[in-house]
Every structure is written in C-alpha cells, then in structure tokens.
Design an enzyme around this catalytic site. Structure first.
Site, PDB file in Angstrom:
ATOM      1  N   GLU A   1      -5.530  17.092   1.488  1.00 50.12           N
ATOM      2  CA  GLU A   1      -6.621  17.444   2.268  1.00 50.12           C
ATOM      3  C   GLU A   1      -6.632  18.726   3.089  1.00 50.12           C
ATOM      4  O   GLU A   1      -7.803  19.252   3.563  1.00 50.12           O
ATOM      5  CB  GLU A   1      -6.969  16.492   3.144  1.00 50.12           C
ATOM      6  CG  GLU A   1      -7.309  15.056   2.927  1.00 50.12           C
ATOM      7  CD  GLU A   1      -6.308  14.037   2.763  1.00 50.12           C
ATOM      8  OE1 GLU A   1      -6.799  12.914   3.041  1.00 50.12           O
ATOM      9  OE2 GLU A   1      -5.170  14.306   2.559  1.00 50.12           O
TER      10      GLU A   1
ATOM     11  N   HIS B   1       0.828  -1.245  -0.203  1.00 50.17           N
ATOM     12  CA  HIS B   1      -0.076   0.099   0.018  1.00 50.17           C
ATOM     13  C   HIS B   1       1.096   1.303   0.151  1.00 50.17           C
ATOM     14  O   HIS B   1       1.306   1.750   0.976  1.00 50.17           O
ATOM     15  CB  HIS B   1      -1.023  -0.062   1.222  1.00 50.17           C
ATOM     16  CG  HIS B   1      -1.893   0.984   1.292  1.00 50.17           C
ATOM     17  ND1 HIS B   1      -3.242   0.753   1.130  1.00 50.17           N
ATOM     18  CD2 HIS B   1      -1.757   2.424   1.489  1.00 50.17           C
ATOM     19  CE1 HIS B   1      -4.126   1.674   1.064  1.00 50.17           C
ATOM     20  NE2 HIS B   1      -3.298   2.855   1.303  1.00 50.17           N
TER      21      HIS B   1
ATOM     22  N   HIS C   1      -5.390   0.045   7.775  1.00 49.02           N
ATOM     23  CA  HIS C   1      -5.359   0.964   8.855  1.00 49.02           C
ATOM     24  C   HIS C   1      -5.904   0.268  10.045  1.00 49.02           C
ATOM     25  O   HIS C   1      -6.669   0.923  10.835  1.00 49.02           O
ATOM     26  CB  HIS C   1      -5.917   2.416   8.567  1.00 49.02           C
ATOM     27  CG  HIS C   1      -5.657   2.815   7.201  1.00 49.02           C
ATOM     28  ND1 HIS C   1      -4.206   3.035   6.741  1.00 49.02           N
ATOM     29  CD2 HIS C   1      -6.261   3.618   6.035  1.00 49.02           C
ATOM     30  CE1 HIS C   1      -4.324   3.473   5.566  1.00 49.02           C
ATOM     31  NE2 HIS C   1      -5.393   3.977   5.053  1.00 49.02           N
TER      32      HIS C   1
ATOM     33  N   TYR D   1     -10.521   6.585  -3.393  1.00 43.87           N
ATOM     34  CA  TYR D   1     -11.470   6.699  -2.176  1.00 43.87           C
ATOM     35  C   TYR D   1     -12.819   6.552  -2.764  1.00 43.87           C
ATOM     36  O   TYR D   1     -13.926   6.141  -2.166  1.00 43.87           O
ATOM     37  CB  TYR D   1     -11.691   7.812  -1.486  1.00 43.87           C
ATOM     38  CG  TYR D   1     -10.322   7.942  -0.252  1.00 43.87           C
ATOM     39  CD1 TYR D   1      -9.519   7.033  -0.156  1.00 43.87           C
ATOM     40  CD2 TYR D   1     -10.609   8.710   0.939  1.00 43.87           C
ATOM     41  CE1 TYR D   1      -8.682   7.211   0.906  1.00 43.87           C
ATOM     42  CE2 TYR D   1      -9.655   8.849   1.878  1.00 43.87           C
ATOM     43  CZ  TYR D   1      -8.494   8.016   1.953  1.00 43.87           C
ATOM     44  OH  TYR D   1      -7.845   8.087   2.925  1.00 43.87           O
TER      45      TYR D   1
ATOM     46  N   ASP E   1       1.744   2.641   3.823  1.00 46.02           N
ATOM     47  CA  ASP E   1       1.081   3.835   3.155  1.00 46.02           C
ATOM     48  C   ASP E   1       1.850   4.898   3.059  1.00 46.02           C
ATOM     49  O   ASP E   1       1.806   6.156   3.000  1.00 46.02           O
ATOM     50  CB  ASP E   1       0.098   4.317   4.542  1.00 46.02           C
ATOM     51  CG  ASP E   1      -1.077   5.157   3.945  1.00 46.02           C
ATOM     52  OD1 ASP E   1      -1.527   5.240   2.858  1.00 46.02           O
ATOM     53  OD2 ASP E   1      -1.722   5.750   4.757  1.00 46.02           O
TER      54      ASP E   1
END
Length: 394
Positions: free
Chosen positions: A74, A65, A228, A134, A289
């Site tokens: 964001e 990942h 996660h 997402y 990540d």
C-alpha cells in the site's frame, strides 16, 4: 523425532475441554489412544516418549487468516512484505493455516497462493486457502468461486474480500449476495465450509451489507466470517450484537501502537467482554493476519507507515486472555482450536481425540509458554528449540 509411535506421558490435557492427566499415544500422524496410563516396555527403541509432567497438553492451533505469500504494497512496491517462513508459523504453536491474498490480487495471485500452501504442507503443517482477494469480481483459478471450491482440494471458501474500506472495490449488496451464494453452493457440493471471509474496514457502513443479505435472502449468517472485528470501538460494539444473532466474529491478533491509539480493542479483552456478556463463544475466533502488512493511513487515506503481522501474536492473545483477563483456559483455547475447526469444517482438527490428526502443543504450566509443538505426529519444536527440518540439509 521421526518415530512412528510417540507417547506423551503425564500431561494435563485440554481437549480443549479439560479431561485430566492422561497419556496420549500417537501412531504416525494420528492420535491413536488416550488413557490414564500407557506402559512403555523398556527395550522399545521404536517408541519415543515425551514427558509432559507439569505441563498442559492442548490441540495444535489453527490460524485462519495468514498472508502466506506476503501482503502489503500500500506504500508502493518496496512495502510488499515477504513470504512467510515455516518457523514464523510453528514457533507460535500453529499447525494449521488458512492462506489468503489481500489488497494486492495483481502481483500476488492464486497460483502463487496454491504453490506456497503446498510448500508449507511439504514442510509438515496443514494448509488450506481462500480463493480471491480484496477485489470484486473475485479473481479465481477456474473462473468461478463455486468451481474453485468444488475442484481444488485446498480451497475452502472465498476471501478476504474488502468491505467498508477505502481499499475495497466498492461492490454492491447484490454483488456480495451472489458471491455468498456461489461460495455456499460450492461448499454444499464439496462438503466444505464454503465461507466468505470479509475484511472489515473502518468505514461507516460496518456490517450493514451482511445484515441486509441475511435479512433479505435465504443465505444464513454463518456463511460470512467478518474479520478485524475489534479494529474500532464502534465496530466492536456491533460485533457483540452480531455474535448475539449467531454471527461468526473473528478478531485480529496482529496490531501496532497506532491501531491501539485509534481505539482498537485488544483481542484478549474483546474475548473477555463477549464471555462476560454471556455470548456463546462457539462462533468466536482469533486469527493473526500474519505476514500481512499493518499499514497506517492518515484520516485522508494517505499511507504513513507500515508494520508486519506475526502469527506468534495468535497464541499471545489467547495467553493474555487466560492470564490477564481470567478467561477460563478451556474457553480461551477454543477460539484457536475447536471453533475454527468447526466453522471451517476441518473435521480432524482442533481437538485432542482418538482418530484426530496428531497436532499437539505442550505448554509450560507456570508460564503458559509454548514448550513443544507437534504437527501431524512430527515434532517441529522441542523444549522451545526450533528443529531445523527440510530437504536442504547436506
């Protein structure tokens, strides 16, 4: 280090099972031979000998990942993280990465992800990707998850799709079931894993959707990879039960102090807990990540700060599990070698076996630090020195 034949001598080999002191012959990009002793003729210039006396020899690490094209945004455009560099990956002992998009499926898209995966592969590591981001509906290359998995060699599943998160597109259970079904059939028809990688947020619904799909449809629990899973104590507790039912659990190694304060469980201690609970470790994986943003939000969902994930955190957590938590080495190594290889159907990866890809990491026995990294038979890092490779050398 471009010799076609290399021999790693005198290393203590974890395949990831411990098989003892062995010599390993590498032919091109494959492991050709493993035995107690390989004699090297003195006058053979074409053979490169790597002495691993007093060192552990383990499979190259798989990071399932990574935001290879960067992530984030964001906190506005200036918080978009940059593309990853090869050395960000290889210094962490990682020789195979699965690239993902994230929150932003608009300014970063699938064409961009495919191109970056190809670029990293040209530089000497192995890459695969997930289709989508997402958002639901999933934005694919061909217009269909199933077609993407079947027709695009690099694509092995879909994700990272957000669930139980204030940034998700709030899909219904039916939406999710259809995504899983498409990915599953795509995988069946192409011999790939066809998994759905799910970004688990902090929301109260936690794993409810996945469990309902598994209970009410024919889709097996192993079609999903929720990641996660140690982000808060409640989700981590759920992950133990989920793993007990045969579900795959993925723990994220990149973190920051704020996450720890908010109750995130450190991956090394998460692994120790599962191991102590007698849960089969075969379905447990770590991923970094890497290069993704680690945004901090207040309780109202307002952006308040940013960190960047590091691929190097992947092995650091495995090392912590061995050194600090006393998890047996062959168990801890599995979560970044044979487990992701099996789950993602990367059939020539994750093990030191004859015929497998020559992806190998040599570790210092005393410190367990990374010493040498070999990807597809090519030395990427030697004695902790990064070897600058590439087409830009004059």
């Amino acid at each position: 280090s471009d010799n076609l034949i290399k021999i790693i001598k005198n290393g203590l080999v974890y395949s990831p099972d411990y098989i003892g002191k062995k010599d390993i012959l590498i032919e091109g990009d494959k492991i050709g031979y493993i035995c107690d002793n390989i004699n090297v003729p003195d006058n053979f210039v074409e053979i490169e000998v790597i002495d691993a006396e007093g060192k552990y020899v383990v499979p190259g690490f798989i990071d399932s990942h990574v935001h290879i094209t960067g992530g984030g945004g964001e906190g506005g455009f200036k918080t978009r993280t940059p593309e990853i560099q090869l050395t960000d990956i290889t210094t962490g002992g990682v020789t195979t990465v699965i690239g993902v998009l994230g929150t932003d499926g608009t300014t970063r898209n699938m064409a961009n992800l495919v191109a970056k995966a190809r670029a990293l592969e040209e530089e000497g590591i192995t890459t695969y990707i997930y289709t989508g981001s997402y958002q639901v509906p999933v934005r694919t290359i061909t217009g269909s998850i199933q077609d993407d998995i079947i027709l695009v060699d690099k694509i092995i599943g879909t994700g990272e799709i957000a669930m139980s998160d204030h940034r998700s597109s709030q899909p219904t259970i039916e939406d999710f079931a259809k995504i899983a079904a498409e990915a599953r059939v795509g995988g069946i028809l192409s011999g790939k894993a066809g998994v759905v990688n799910i970004h688990m947020g902090d929301g109260d619904r936690e794993l409810d959707y996945i469990e309902e799909i598994v209970n009410k449809t024919e889709i097996p629990i192993t079609q999903f990879i929720p990641t996660h899973m140690s982000r808060n104590m409640s989700l981590f507790k759920k992950s133990i039960e989920y793993a007990r039912k045969g579900g795959i659990v993925d723990f994220t190694t990149s973190t920051n102090d704020k996450f720890a304060e908010e109750g995130e469980t450190k991956c090394s201690s998460a692994l120790k807990t599962l191991f102590d609970e007698g849960i089969s470790i075969d379905k447990v994986t770590f991923s970094s990540d890497g290069q993704g943003s680690l945004p901090k939000f207040d309780e109202k969902g307002k952006f308040i700060g940013l960190g960047v994930g590091k691929v190097t955190s992947l092995y650091q957590e495995v090392r912590d599990a061995i050194v600090n938590e006393q998890v047996p080495m062959e168990v801890a190594l599995r979560v970044i070698t044979s487990n992701p290889a099996n789950i993602l159907k990367l059939n020539s990866k994750g093990n030191i076996k004859v015929g497998y890809d020559a992806d190998i990491v040599i570790l210092d026995c005393d410190t367990l630090n990374i010493d040498t990294v070999i990807s597809l038979g090519q030395v990427m890092i030697k004695n902790k020195q990064i070897l600058v490779k590439g087409t830009f050398e004059k």
